[in-house]
Design a protein around this motif. Structure first.
Motif, PDB file in Angstrom:
ATOM      1  N   ALA A  43       0.813  -1.217   0.000  1.00  0.00           N
ATOM      2  CA  ALA A  43       0.000   0.000   0.000  1.00  0.00           C
ATOM      3  C   ALA A  43       0.847   1.267   0.000  1.00  0.00           C
ATOM      4  CB  ALA A  43      -0.939   0.006   1.206  1.00  0.00           C
ATOM      5  N   PHE A  44       1.935   1.245   0.727  1.00  0.00           N
ATOM      6  CA  PHE A  44       2.759   2.444   0.841  1.00  0.00           C
ATOM      7  C   PHE A  44       3.459   2.786  -0.470  1.00  0.00           C
ATOM      8  CE2 PHE A  44       4.252   5.642   3.586  1.00  0.00           C
ATOM      9  CZ  PHE A  44       5.539   5.962   3.190  1.00  0.00           C
ATOM     10  N   THR A  45       3.666   1.796  -1.325  1.00  0.00           N
ATOM     11  CA  THR A  45       4.412   2.028  -2.564  1.00  0.00           C
ATOM     12  C   THR A  45       3.527   2.325  -3.769  1.00  0.00           C
ATOM     13  OG1 THR A  45       4.440  -0.314  -3.169  1.00  0.00           O
ATOM     14  CG2 THR A  45       6.246   0.480  -1.783  1.00  0.00           C
ATOM     15  N   ILE A  46       2.210   2.159  -3.634  1.00  0.00           N
ATOM     16  CA  ILE A  46       1.314   2.404  -4.772  1.00  0.00           C
ATOM     17  C   ILE A  46       1.154   3.905  -4.950  1.00  0.00           C
ATOM     18  CG2 ILE A  46      -1.046   2.138  -5.647  1.00  0.00           C
ATOM     19  CD1 ILE A  46      -1.129  -0.548  -4.149  1.00  0.00           C
ATOM     20  N   THR A  47       1.532   4.366  -6.125  1.00  0.00           N
ATOM     21  CA  THR A  47       1.465   5.804  -6.382  1.00  0.00           C
ATOM     22  C   THR A  47       0.405   6.157  -7.414  1.00  0.00           C
ATOM     23  OG1 THR A  47       3.189   5.600  -8.058  1.00  0.00           O
ATOM     24  CG2 THR A  47       3.888   6.173  -5.820  1.00  0.00           C
ATOM     25  N   ASN A  48      -0.096   5.155  -8.142  1.00  0.00           N
ATOM     26  CA  ASN A  48      -1.134   5.455  -9.121  1.00  0.00           C
ATOM     27  C   ASN A  48      -2.504   5.178  -8.516  1.00  0.00           C
ATOM     28  OD1 ASN A  48      -0.773   2.692  -9.045  1.00  0.00           O
ATOM     29  ND2 ASN A  48      -0.981   2.381 -11.224  1.00  0.00           N
ATOM     30  N   ASP A  49      -3.523   5.289  -9.306  1.00  0.00           N
ATOM     31  CA  ASP A  49      -4.890   5.061  -8.873  1.00  0.00           C
ATOM     32  C   ASP A  49      -5.052   3.669  -8.274  1.00  0.00           C
ATOM     33  OD1 ASP A  49      -7.833   5.589  -8.974  1.00  0.00           O
ATOM     34  OD2 ASP A  49      -7.740   3.943 -10.424  1.00  0.00           O
ATOM     35  N   CYS A  50      -5.711   3.584  -7.146  1.00  0.00           N
ATOM     36  CA  CYS A  50      -5.880   2.308  -6.437  1.00  0.00           C
ATOM     37  C   CYS A  50      -6.606   1.292  -7.305  1.00  0.00           C
ATOM     38  CB  CYS A  50      -6.660   2.543  -5.148  1.00  0.00           C
ATOM     39  SG  CYS A  50      -6.999   1.050  -4.213  1.00  0.00           S
ATOM     40  N   ARG A  51      -7.696   1.699  -7.937  1.00  0.00           N
ATOM     41  CA  ARG A  51      -8.462   0.768  -8.774  1.00  0.00           C
ATOM     42  C   ARG A  51      -7.592   0.242  -9.909  1.00  0.00           C
ATOM     43  NH1 ARG A  51     -14.011  -0.194 -10.011  1.00  0.00           N
ATOM     44  NH2 ARG A  51     -14.320  -0.763 -12.177  1.00  0.00           N
ATOM     45  N   THR A  52      -6.830   1.124 -10.525  1.00  0.00           N
ATOM     46  CA  THR A  52      -5.933   0.709 -11.605  1.00  0.00           C
ATOM     47  C   THR A  52      -4.900  -0.274 -11.081  1.00  0.00           C
ATOM     48  OG1 THR A  52      -6.233   2.815 -12.724  1.00  0.00           O
ATOM     49  CG2 THR A  52      -4.282   1.544 -13.328  1.00  0.00           C
ATOM     50  N   ALA A  53      -4.330   0.008  -9.926  1.00  0.00           N
ATOM     51  CA  ALA A  53      -3.324  -0.882  -9.340  1.00  0.00           C
ATOM     52  C   ALA A  53      -3.921  -2.253  -9.048  1.00  0.00           C
ATOM     53  CB  ALA A  53      -2.752  -0.259  -8.069  1.00  0.00           C
ATOM     54  N   LEU A  54      -5.114  -2.286  -8.481  1.00  0.00           N
ATOM     55  CA  LEU A  54      -5.760  -3.557  -8.152  1.00  0.00           C
ATOM     56  C   LEU A  54      -6.080  -4.362  -9.395  1.00  0.00           C
ATOM     57  CD1 LEU A  54      -8.179  -2.361  -5.353  1.00  0.00           C
ATOM     58  CD2 LEU A  54      -6.321  -3.993  -5.065  1.00  0.00           C
ATOM     59  N   LEU A  55      -6.669  -3.715 -10.384  1.00  0.00           N
ATOM     60  CA  LEU A  55      -7.050  -4.435 -11.594  1.00  0.00           C
ATOM     61  C   LEU A  55      -5.818  -4.890 -12.367  1.00  0.00           C
ATOM     62  CD1 LEU A  55     -10.158  -2.372 -12.750  1.00  0.00           C
ATOM     63  CD2 LEU A  55     -10.096  -4.511 -11.447  1.00  0.00           C
ATOM     64  N   SER A  56      -4.783  -4.070 -12.397  1.00  0.00           N
ATOM     65  CA  SER A  56      -3.544  -4.464 -13.061  1.00  0.00           C
ATOM     66  C   SER A  56      -2.923  -5.671 -12.368  1.00  0.00           C
ATOM     67  CB  SER A  56      -2.538  -3.312 -13.064  1.00  0.00           C
ATOM     68  OG  SER A  56      -3.029  -2.240 -13.817  1.00  0.00           O
ATOM     69  N   ASP A  57      -2.927  -5.646 -11.056  1.00  0.00           N
ATOM     70  CA  ASP A  57      -2.383  -6.767 -10.286  1.00  0.00           C
ATOM     71  C   ASP A  57      -3.203  -8.034 -10.542  1.00  0.00           C
ATOM     72  OD1 ASP A  57      -0.268  -7.551  -8.685  1.00  0.00           O
ATOM     73  OD2 ASP A  57      -1.343  -7.197  -6.814  1.00  0.00           O
ATOM     74  N   ALA A  58      -4.513  -7.878 -10.613  1.00  0.00           N
ATOM     75  CA  ALA A  58      -5.375  -9.027 -10.884  1.00  0.00           C
ATOM     76  C   ALA A  58      -5.049  -9.648 -12.235  1.00  0.00           C
ATOM     77  CB  ALA A  58      -6.845  -8.618 -10.836  1.00  0.00           C
ATOM     78  N   VAL A  59      -4.848  -8.796 -13.231  1.00  0.00           N
ATOM     79  CA  VAL A  59      -4.513  -9.306 -14.565  1.00  0.00           C
ATOM     80  C   VAL A  59      -3.163 -10.007 -14.534  1.00  0.00           C
ATOM     81  CG1 VAL A  59      -3.930  -8.627 -16.925  1.00  0.00           C
ATOM     82  CG2 VAL A  59      -5.949  -7.669 -15.822  1.00  0.00           C
ATOM     83  N   ARG A  60      -2.170  -9.390 -13.895  1.00  0.00           N
ATOM     84  CA  ARG A  60      -0.840 -10.014 -13.807  1.00  0.00           C
ATOM     85  C   ARG A  60      -0.910 -11.361 -13.098  1.00  0.00           C
ATOM     86  NH1 ARG A  60       0.788  -4.769 -12.936  1.00  0.00           N
ATOM     87  NH2 ARG A  60       0.754  -5.008 -10.703  1.00  0.00           N
ATOM     88  N   LEU A  61      -1.595 -11.408 -11.982  1.00  0.00           N
ATOM     89  CA  LEU A  61      -1.718 -12.657 -11.234  1.00  0.00           C
ATOM     90  C   LEU A  61      -2.470 -13.703 -12.046  1.00  0.00           C
ATOM     91  CD1 LEU A  61      -2.545 -11.346  -7.671  1.00  0.00           C
ATOM     92  CD2 LEU A  61      -0.558 -12.704  -8.316  1.00  0.00           C
ATOM     93  N   THR A  62      -3.525 -13.283 -12.692  1.00  0.00           N
ATOM     94  CA  THR A  62      -4.336 -14.222 -13.458  1.00  0.00           C
ATOM     95  C   THR A  62      -3.538 -14.804 -14.609  1.00  0.00           C
ATOM     96  OG1 THR A  62      -6.328 -13.017 -12.864  1.00  0.00           O
ATOM     97  CG2 THR A  62      -6.491 -14.501 -14.726  1.00  0.00           C
TER      98      THR A  62
END
Length: 104
Positions: free
Chosen positions: A68-87
């Motif tokens: 959380a401390f390192t996320i500098t862009n939009d939270c929703r974008t970070a979450l969805l991007s992470d979901a795609v990477r993990l998937t």
């Protein structure tokens, strides 16, 4: 007077700075439906895929908690991007899910 809602950025800052569980729950409540909506179709519609989607959802939010401390862009974008990477990295193609589901 009505207070403005707390932004995702403010909530992330609270999670990152003080491990604020309440802020994390608010982020989860806001974004879990969108992350789930992304994970489920990528994992497929069969029971093992549903379990895989649940695992991915958990992993995405675990990473959010840890980073959380390192996320500098939009939270929703970070979450969805992470979901795609993990998937992309963790979910077998639907044919592999179907084959493995038939094994005992």
């Amino acid at each position: 007077m009505t207070q403005a809602p707390i932004t995702d950025h403010e909530l992330l800052a609270r999670v990152g700075a003080t491990a604020d569980r309440s802020a994390f729950v608010q982020l989860y409540d806001r974004h879990a439906p969108a992350v789930w909506a992304l994970c489920l179709p990528l994992a497929g519609q069969h029971q093992p895929a549903t379990q895989q989607a649940e695992t991915l959802l958990t992993e995405v939010f675990t990473r959010l908690w840890q980073q959380a401390f390192t996320i500098t862009n939009d939270c929703r974008t970070a979450l969805l991007s992470d979901a795609v990477r993990l998937t992309r990295g963790n979910v077998p193609p639907p044919t592999a899910i179907n084959r493995s589901a038939g094994r005992g």
